[in-house]
Design a protein around this motif. Structure first.
Motif, PDB file in Angstrom:
ATOM      1  N   PRO A   1       6.149  30.265  -2.589  1.00 24.96           N
ATOM      2  CA  PRO A   1       4.831  30.055  -1.972  1.00 24.96           C
ATOM      3  C   PRO A   1       4.112  28.817  -2.512  1.00 24.96           C
ATOM      4  O   PRO A   1       3.404  28.138  -1.763  1.00 24.96           O
ATOM      5  N   SER A   2       4.296  28.531  -3.803  1.00 25.83           N
ATOM      6  CA  SER A   2       3.703  27.318  -4.376  1.00 25.83           C
ATOM      7  C   SER A   2       4.297  26.078  -3.727  1.00 25.83           C
ATOM      8  O   SER A   2       3.585  25.135  -3.367  1.00 25.83           O
ATOM      9  N   LEU A   3       5.618  26.084  -3.559  1.00 23.57           N
ATOM     10  CA  LEU A   3       6.293  24.952  -2.925  1.00 23.57           C
ATOM     11  C   LEU A   3       5.801  24.740  -1.496  1.00 23.57           C
ATOM     12  O   LEU A   3       5.650  23.602  -1.047  1.00 23.57           O
ATOM     13  N   SER A   4       5.544  25.831  -0.792  1.00 23.23           N
ATOM     14  CA  SER A   4       5.127  25.728   0.615  1.00 23.23           C
ATOM     15  C   SER A   4       3.784  25.018   0.761  1.00 23.23           C
ATOM     16  O   SER A   4       3.505  24.420   1.799  1.00 23.23           O
ATOM     17  N   ILE A   5       2.961  25.069  -0.287  1.00 19.43           N
ATOM     18  CA  ILE A   5       1.668  24.385  -0.263  1.00 19.43           C
ATOM     19  C   ILE A   5       1.786  22.966  -0.821  1.00 19.43           C
ATOM     20  O   ILE A   5       1.187  22.021  -0.297  1.00 19.43           O
ATOM     21  N   ILE A   6       2.601  22.795  -1.871  1.00 16.91           N
ATOM     22  CA  ILE A   6       2.707  21.501  -2.557  1.00 16.91           C
ATOM     23  C   ILE A   6       3.470  20.473  -1.731  1.00 16.91           C
ATOM     24  O   ILE A   6       3.032  19.321  -1.592  1.00 16.91           O
ATOM     25  N   ILE A   7       4.619  20.867  -1.191  1.00 14.42           N
ATOM     26  CA  ILE A   7       5.523  19.903  -0.547  1.00 14.42           C
ATOM     27  C   ILE A   7       4.877  19.157   0.621  1.00 14.42           C
ATOM     28  O   ILE A   7       5.033  17.931   0.736  1.00 14.42           O
ATOM     29  N   PRO A   8       4.126  19.818   1.524  1.00 11.44           N
ATOM     30  CA  PRO A   8       3.487  19.044   2.606  1.00 11.44           C
ATOM     31  C   PRO A   8       2.503  17.992   2.093  1.00 11.44           C
ATOM     32  O   PRO A   8       2.368  16.915   2.688  1.00 11.44           O
ATOM     33  N   ILE A   9       1.831  18.277   0.985  1.00 14.31           N
ATOM     34  CA  ILE A   9       0.901  17.309   0.392  1.00 14.31           C
ATOM     35  C   ILE A   9       1.672  16.116  -0.158  1.00 14.31           C
ATOM     36  O   ILE A   9       1.321  14.957   0.071  1.00 14.31           O
ATOM     37  N   VAL A  10       2.745  16.413  -0.883  1.00 13.76           N
ATOM     38  CA  VAL A  10       3.587  15.364  -1.450  1.00 13.76           C
ATOM     39  C   VAL A  10       4.193  14.502  -0.340  1.00 13.76           C
ATOM     40  O   VAL A  10       4.218  13.270  -0.427  1.00 13.76           O
ATOM     41  N   ASP A  11       4.660  15.156   0.710  1.00 10.90           N
ATOM     42  CA  ASP A  11       5.279  14.428   1.821  1.00 10.90           C
ATOM     43  C   ASP A  11       4.274  13.487   2.488  1.00 10.90           C
ATOM     44  O   ASP A  11       4.609  12.350   2.837  1.00 10.90           O
ATOM     45  N   TYR A  12       3.049  13.961   2.661  1.00  6.26           N
ATOM     46  CA  TYR A  12       2.002  13.117   3.266  1.00  6.26           C
ATOM     47  C   TYR A  12       1.771  11.864   2.412  1.00  6.26           C
ATOM     48  O   TYR A  12       1.650  10.753   2.937  1.00  6.26           O
ATOM     49  N   CYS A  13       1.710  12.057   1.100  1.00  5.08           N
ATOM     50  CA  CYS A  13       1.461  10.925   0.201  1.00  5.08           C
ATOM     51  C   CYS A  13       2.641   9.949   0.173  1.00  5.08           C
ATOM     52  O   CYS A  13       2.445   8.727   0.077  1.00  5.08           O
ATOM     53  N   LEU A  14       3.855  10.468   0.276  1.00  2.00           N
ATOM     54  CA  LEU A  14       5.041   9.608   0.287  1.00  2.00           C
ATOM     55  C   LEU A  14       5.062   8.710   1.525  1.00  2.00           C
ATOM     56  O   LEU A  14       5.550   7.572   1.470  1.00  2.00           O
ATOM     57  N   ARG A  15       4.529   9.198   2.627  1.00  4.22           N
ATOM     58  CA  ARG A  15       4.584   8.466   3.889  1.00  4.22           C
ATOM     59  C   ARG A  15       3.386   7.536   4.090  1.00  4.22           C
ATOM     60  O   ARG A  15       3.336   6.792   5.071  1.00  4.22           O
ATOM     61  N   GLY A  16       2.431   7.592   3.182  1.00  4.75           N
ATOM     62  CA  GLY A  16       1.227   6.775   3.320  1.00  4.75           C
ATOM     63  C   GLY A  16       1.426   5.335   2.900  1.00  4.75           C
ATOM     64  O   GLY A  16       2.509   4.915   2.489  1.00  4.75           O
ATOM     65  N   ARG A  17       0.363   4.564   2.983  1.00  5.13           N
ATOM     66  CA  ARG A  17       0.430   3.138   2.632  1.00  5.13           C
ATOM     67  C   ARG A  17       0.112   2.874   1.168  1.00  5.13           C
ATOM     68  O   ARG A  17       0.456   1.824   0.636  1.00  5.13           O
ATOM     69  N   SER A  18      -0.566   3.803   0.526  1.00  5.02           N
ATOM     70  CA  SER A  18      -0.995   3.598  -0.852  1.00  5.02           C
ATOM     71  C   SER A  18       0.187   3.665  -1.819  1.00  5.02           C
ATOM     72  O   SER A  18       0.875   4.688  -1.905  1.00  5.02           O
ATOM     73  N   SER A  19       0.404   2.590  -2.556  1.00  5.32           N
ATOM     74  CA  SER A  19       1.485   2.562  -3.549  1.00  5.32           C
ATOM     75  C   SER A  19       1.221   3.549  -4.668  1.00  5.32           C
ATOM     76  O   SER A  19       2.142   4.188  -5.185  1.00  5.32           O
ATOM     77  N   GLU A  20      -0.054   3.697  -5.024  1.00  6.00           N
ATOM     78  CA  GLU A  20      -0.424   4.624  -6.097  1.00  6.00           C
ATOM     79  C   GLU A  20      -0.094   6.067  -5.708  1.00  6.00           C
ATOM     80  O   GLU A  20       0.436   6.843  -6.524  1.00  6.00           O
ATOM     81  N   LEU A  21      -0.399   6.425  -4.458  1.00  8.88           N
ATOM     82  CA  LEU A  21      -0.099   7.780  -4.000  1.00  8.88           C
ATOM     83  C   LEU A  21       1.408   7.998  -3.883  1.00  8.88           C
ATOM     84  O   LEU A  21       1.909   9.087  -4.197  1.00  8.88           O
ATOM     85  N   LYS A  22       2.133   6.984  -3.435  1.00  5.61           N
ATOM     86  CA  LYS A  22       3.589   7.102  -3.354  1.00  5.61           C
ATOM     87  C   LYS A  22       4.188   7.357  -4.736  1.00  5.61           C
ATOM     88  O   LYS A  22       5.044   8.230  -4.905  1.00  5.61           O
ATOM     89  N   ALA A  23       3.730   6.577  -5.712  1.00  5.07           N
ATOM     90  CA  ALA A  23       4.239   6.730  -7.078  1.00  5.07           C
ATOM     91  C   ALA A  23       3.925   8.117  -7.614  1.00  5.07           C
ATOM     92  O   ALA A  23       4.790   8.788  -8.213  1.00  5.07           O
ATOM     93  N   GLY A  24       2.689   8.571  -7.391  1.00  6.85           N
ATOM     94  CA  GLY A  24       2.284   9.896  -7.852  1.00  6.85           C
ATOM     95  C   GLY A  24       3.080  10.998  -7.185  1.00  6.85           C
ATOM     96  O   GLY A  24       3.497  11.967  -7.830  1.00  6.85           O
ATOM     97  N   ALA A  25       3.327  10.850  -5.884  1.00  2.93           N
ATOM     98  CA  ALA A  25       4.087  11.858  -5.147  1.00  2.93           C
ATOM     99  C   ALA A  25       5.526  11.933  -5.647  1.00  2.93           C
ATOM    100  O   ALA A  25       6.095  13.025  -5.751  1.00  2.93           O
ATOM    101  N   CYS A  26       6.110  10.781  -5.962  1.00  2.00           N
ATOM    102  CA  CYS A  26       7.474  10.770  -6.517  1.00  2.00           C
ATOM    103  C   CYS A  26       7.514  11.456  -7.874  1.00  2.00           C
ATOM    104  O   CYS A  26       8.456  12.195  -8.186  1.00  2.00           O
TER     105      CYS A  26
END
Length: 307
Positions: free
Chosen positions: A149-174
Motif C-alpha cells: 500500500p505504501s508503494l501504491s502511493i509513493i510510486i505515482p509521485i516518483v513517476d510524476y517527478c521523473l517525467r517532469g522538467r525539473s532536474s532537482e525533482l528528477k534527481a530526488g525521484a531517482c
C-alpha cells in the motif's frame, strides 16, 4: 447494486451500501480478482456522476477491507482512482480523495503512514504538491520495510517527478526509487510497479545532465539487485535498445551504458562474467554505431565493481 448505491433516495443508497459492504467483506481472493476489472472499467467509462461515485466508493472499501487480496492490483487501482481527482465534478473529486485515504489506512509502514495526507495531496495536485511530498520522502529516515500500500502511493509521485522538467525533482525521484528498493522485503511487491516507473527512469537516463544520468543508473542498478536478473532483463530491455539503436545520440548511449553497467554489476559474478562475454561478442559483430555504447560500458564498470 452499484445503481442502487447511486439512487436519488437516501434510504435506498444507505441500504445498498450496507449490503455491498457486507458482500465485500465476504469476498474470496478469487472473487475480488474477478470483480475488480469490471469496477475499474466502470469507473473509467461511466458518465453518470452518481454511479461514478459508487464505483469509487466500492473500490475504496475493497482496497481497505481486502488489502491482502488486492496488493498486486493496487498499481492499477490507485492511478484509476487518482484520475478522478481531476474530475470537473467536485463530489467525484471529494470521494476519490476519500477512497485514497481508505487505501492509506492500510499502510503498515509508520514513517509513510505519518505522511500519508501529504502524499495523497500530491496525488490530488501533482503540479503544486509533488515537490513537498518528494522532499518528505527524501528526508524520512526509514526503519521499517515498505509495504505494497505504501508503494501504491509513493510510486505515482516518483513517476510524476521523473517525467517532469525539473532536474532537482528528477534527481530526488531517482534517489527515492533507489532507497525504497532496499526497504522492500519481498521483491515481488515491486514487480507490478516496474512497468509504470521504467518510463520515467528512461527519461532521466537520457537527461543532458550527467549527474541525473548517473543517479538514474544507480536507481536501475538497485532495482535490478532487488528483482533479479530475469526481471531486470525484461523491464530494462530499453537500455540495450538505446545502446544498439542507430538513432541514439552520444548522451543517450552514455546513460544507457552506465545503466547497463549497473545492471550487470548488481548480479552475481557468474552473470557479470557472462554479460562481459556477450559484450565482447557484440563488439566483434556489431556495426560501428552500436560499438560506441558497448565500449562505454568498460568506462563505467571499474568504478562500480571494484573487486
Amino acid at each position: 447494486m452499484i445503481g442502487f448505491a447511486a439512487d436519488t433516495n437516501e434510504e435506498i443508497r444507505d441500504l445498498a451500501k450496507k449490503v455491498a459492504q457486507g458482500l465485500i467483506l465476504k469476498m474470496s481472493s478469487f472473487c475480488v480478482k474477478e470483480v475488480l476489472p469490471h469496477l475499474l472499467n466502470g469507473l473509467e467509462n461511466e458518465q453518470n456522476w452518481r454511479i461514478k461515485i459508487s464505483y469509487i466508493w466500492i473500490l475504496g472499501i475493497m482496497a481497505n477491507s481486502s488489502a491482502r487480496q488486492l496488493q498486486t492490483s493496487l498499481p492499477i487501482i490507485v492511478p484509476t482512482i487518482s484520475a478522478s481527482l481531476s474530475d470537473a465534478h467536485p463530489t467525484i473529486k471529494e470521494k476519490a480523495a476519500e477512497a485514497l485515504s481508505l487505501i492509506g489506512e492500510t499502510i503498515k509502514n509508520p514513517e509513510i503512514s505519518s505522511s500519508v495526507e501529504t502524499l495523497i495531496d500530491a496525488l490530488q495536485n501533482p503540479f503544486e504538491k509533488s515537490e513537498k511530498a518528494l522532499d518528505i520522502l527524501l528526508k524520512t529516515r526509514f526503519s521499517h520495510f515498505i509495504d505494497p500500500p505504501s508503494l501504491s502511493i509513493i510510486i505515482p509521485i516518483v513517476d510524476y517527478c521523473l517525467r517532469g522538467r525539473s532536474s532537482e525533482l528528477k534527481a530526488g525521484a531517482c534517489q527515492v526509487t533507489g532507497s525504497i528498493c532496499e526497504l522492500i522485503q519481498n521483491p515481488h511487491d515491486l514487480l507490478p510497479y516496474l512497468k509504470l516507473i521504467t518510463g520515467g527512469l528512461r527519461i532521466a537516463l537520457c537527461d543532458p545532465l550527467p549527474e541525473i544520468r548517473s543517479i538514474a543508473s544507480m536507481a536501475i542498478g538497485k532495482i535490478s539487485a532487488k528483482v533479479g536478473a530475469e526481471a531486470a532483463e525484461k523491464y530494462f530491455r530499453f537500455v540495450l535498445d538505446i545502446i544498439e539503436t542507430a538513432g541514439s545520440n552520444t548522451t543517450e548511449k552514455q546513460g544507457a551504458a552506465q545503466a547497463y553497467s549497473e545492471i550487470i554489476c548488481s548480479q552475481d559474478f557468474e552473470y557479470f562474467e557472462e554479460s562481459l562475454n556477450k559484450i565482447f561478442d557484440k563488439l566483434n559483430a556489431a556495426k560501428t554505431n552500436q560499438k560506441e555504447g558497448y565500449i562505454l560500458v568498460f568506462l563505467y564498470v571499474p568504478g562500480i565493481r571494484k573487486d
